[in-house]
Design an enzyme around this catalytic site. Structure first.
Site, mmCIF file in Angstrom:
data_model
loop_
_atom_site.group_PDB
_atom_site.id
_atom_site.type_symbol
_atom_site.label_atom_id
_atom_site.label_comp_id
_atom_site.label_asym_id
_atom_site.label_seq_id
_atom_site.Cartn_x
_atom_site.Cartn_y
_atom_site.Cartn_z
ATOM 1 N N CYS A 1 24.914 49.456 -3.875
ATOM 2 C CA CYS A 1 24.494 50.268 -5.010
ATOM 3 C C CYS A 1 23.054 50.687 -4.719
ATOM 4 O O CYS A 1 22.628 50.665 -3.568
ATOM 5 C CB CYS A 1 24.635 49.514 -6.335
ATOM 6 S SG CYS A 1 23.632 48.018 -6.514
ATOM 7 N N GLY A 2 22.303 51.068 -5.718
ATOM 8 C CA GLY A 2 20.933 51.504 -5.468
ATOM 9 C C GLY A 2 20.063 50.419 -4.871
ATOM 10 O O GLY A 2 19.354 50.634 -3.891
ATOM 11 N N THR A 3 20.127 49.217 -5.453
ATOM 12 C CA THR A 3 19.298 48.101 -4.975
ATOM 13 C C THR A 3 20.108 46.918 -4.453
ATOM 14 O O THR A 3 19.550 46.037 -3.805
ATOM 15 C CB THR A 3 18.405 47.559 -6.108
ATOM 16 O OG1 THR A 3 19.255 47.031 -7.136
ATOM 17 C CG2 THR A 3 17.485 48.639 -6.650
ATOM 18 N N HIS B 1 23.536 29.417 5.135
ATOM 19 C CA HIS B 1 23.096 28.404 4.172
ATOM 20 C C HIS B 1 23.880 28.429 2.873
ATOM 21 O O HIS B 1 24.046 27.392 2.233
ATOM 22 C CB HIS B 1 21.613 28.575 3.844
ATOM 23 C CG HIS B 1 20.723 28.365 5.017
ATOM 24 N ND1 HIS B 1 19.371 28.216 4.885
ATOM 25 C CD2 HIS B 1 20.973 28.278 6.346
ATOM 26 C CE1 HIS B 1 18.826 28.057 6.083
ATOM 27 N NE2 HIS B 1 19.794 28.088 6.976
ATOM 28 N N ASP C 1 28.791 52.251 -5.487
ATOM 29 C CA ASP C 1 28.665 53.241 -6.551
ATOM 30 C C ASP C 1 28.092 54.504 -5.922
ATOM 31 O O ASP C 1 27.960 54.607 -4.701
ATOM 32 C CB ASP C 1 27.824 52.709 -7.714
ATOM 33 C CG ASP C 1 26.348 52.545 -7.400
ATOM 34 O OD1 ASP C 1 25.922 52.816 -6.255
ATOM 35 O OD2 ASP C 1 25.600 52.138 -8.312
ATOM 36 N N ARG D 1 25.661 21.512 -1.407
ATOM 37 C CA ARG D 1 25.125 22.508 -2.346
ATOM 38 C C ARG D 1 26.212 23.509 -2.740
ATOM 39 O O ARG D 1 26.281 23.929 -3.891
ATOM 40 C CB ARG D 1 23.924 23.205 -1.726
ATOM 41 C CG ARG D 1 22.799 22.221 -1.451
ATOM 42 C CD ARG D 1 21.733 22.776 -0.561
ATOM 43 N NE ARG D 1 20.780 21.706 -0.221
ATOM 44 C CZ ARG D 1 20.019 21.723 0.841
ATOM 45 N NH1 ARG D 1 20.053 22.741 1.682
ATOM 46 N NH2 ARG D 1 19.190 20.731 1.074
ATOM 47 N N HIS E 1 24.099 21.844 3.668
ATOM 48 C CA HIS E 1 24.401 22.997 2.826
ATOM 49 C C HIS E 1 25.752 22.840 2.123
ATOM 50 O O HIS E 1 25.958 23.399 1.052
ATOM 51 C CB HIS E 1 24.391 24.280 3.656
ATOM 52 C CG HIS E 1 23.108 24.490 4.391
ATOM 53 N ND1 HIS E 1 21.920 24.785 3.749
ATOM 54 C CD2 HIS E 1 22.822 24.412 5.708
ATOM 55 C CE1 HIS E 1 20.960 24.898 4.652
ATOM 56 N NE2 HIS E 1 21.484 24.663 5.847
#
Length: 173
Positions: free
Chosen positions: A88-90, A121, A31, A159, A156
């Site tokens: 994006c920002g975070t 993992h 973005d 899972r 793993h």
């Protein structure tokens, strides 16, 4: 097709890919808040010889991150690209949106350790990061670690099968 069958097919494709010297195809998107970091990452990927499909955005004008997360995630889920990178920002919004696409395991990473663990993992197929959280050098190192890591399998694997079954349950509901 059940979760184990789909994982076996995907793993077979991965093994064929790793046997050849080809680098995985990468879908990349961002973005406005991630635009600069996306461009830095894209330049690094091209320099390293990765085939890259840039799905936008192409400026720092405000846009909605779910649109780009959906495009990248859909291409990865369909197998058009093997991996995705979203900024994006975070990184959080992109991960939430991308994970709505069946078959996507998007992971937020703001350091090389979590980027590597996401692949080893969690068999993450999309990396998300925050353009407002990491600097250019950190972004490149995070992507490098993500791409250099391989799924460890073993304990793993069971899972990942359970995560894939959750996807299938959601689709049936």
């Amino acid at each position: 097709m059940n979760a184990s069958d789909r994982i076996a097919i995907r793993d077979s494709t991965k093994n064929q890919m790793s046997e050849s010297a080809e680098k995985p195809r990468i879908a990349i998107g961002a973005d406005h808040a991630g635009y600069h970091a996306k461009e830095v990452i894209k330049r690094y990927l091209f320099e390293q010889g990765y085939p890259v499909e840039d799905l936008g955005t192409w400026s720092d004008e405000s846009v909605d991150y779910p649109d780009y997360a959906k495009q990248v995630a859909a291409r990865v889920a369909r197998g058009e690209e093997q991996l995705g990178v979203l900024v994006c920002g975070t990184g959080i919004g992109m991960a939430i949106a991308a994970n709505k696409v069946e078959g996507i395991r998007a992971a937020v990473a703001h350091d090389p350790v979590t980027a590597r663990a996401a692949r080893e993992h969690n068999d993450a197929n999309v990396l998300t990061l925050g353009g407002r959280v990491v600097n250019d050098a950190q972004a490149v190192e995070i992507v490098r670690q993500f791409l250099d890591a391989k799924f460890a399998g073993g304990r793993h694997q069971r899972r990942i099968v359970k995560i894939t079954e959750l996807d299938e349950e959601r689709v049936r509901e």
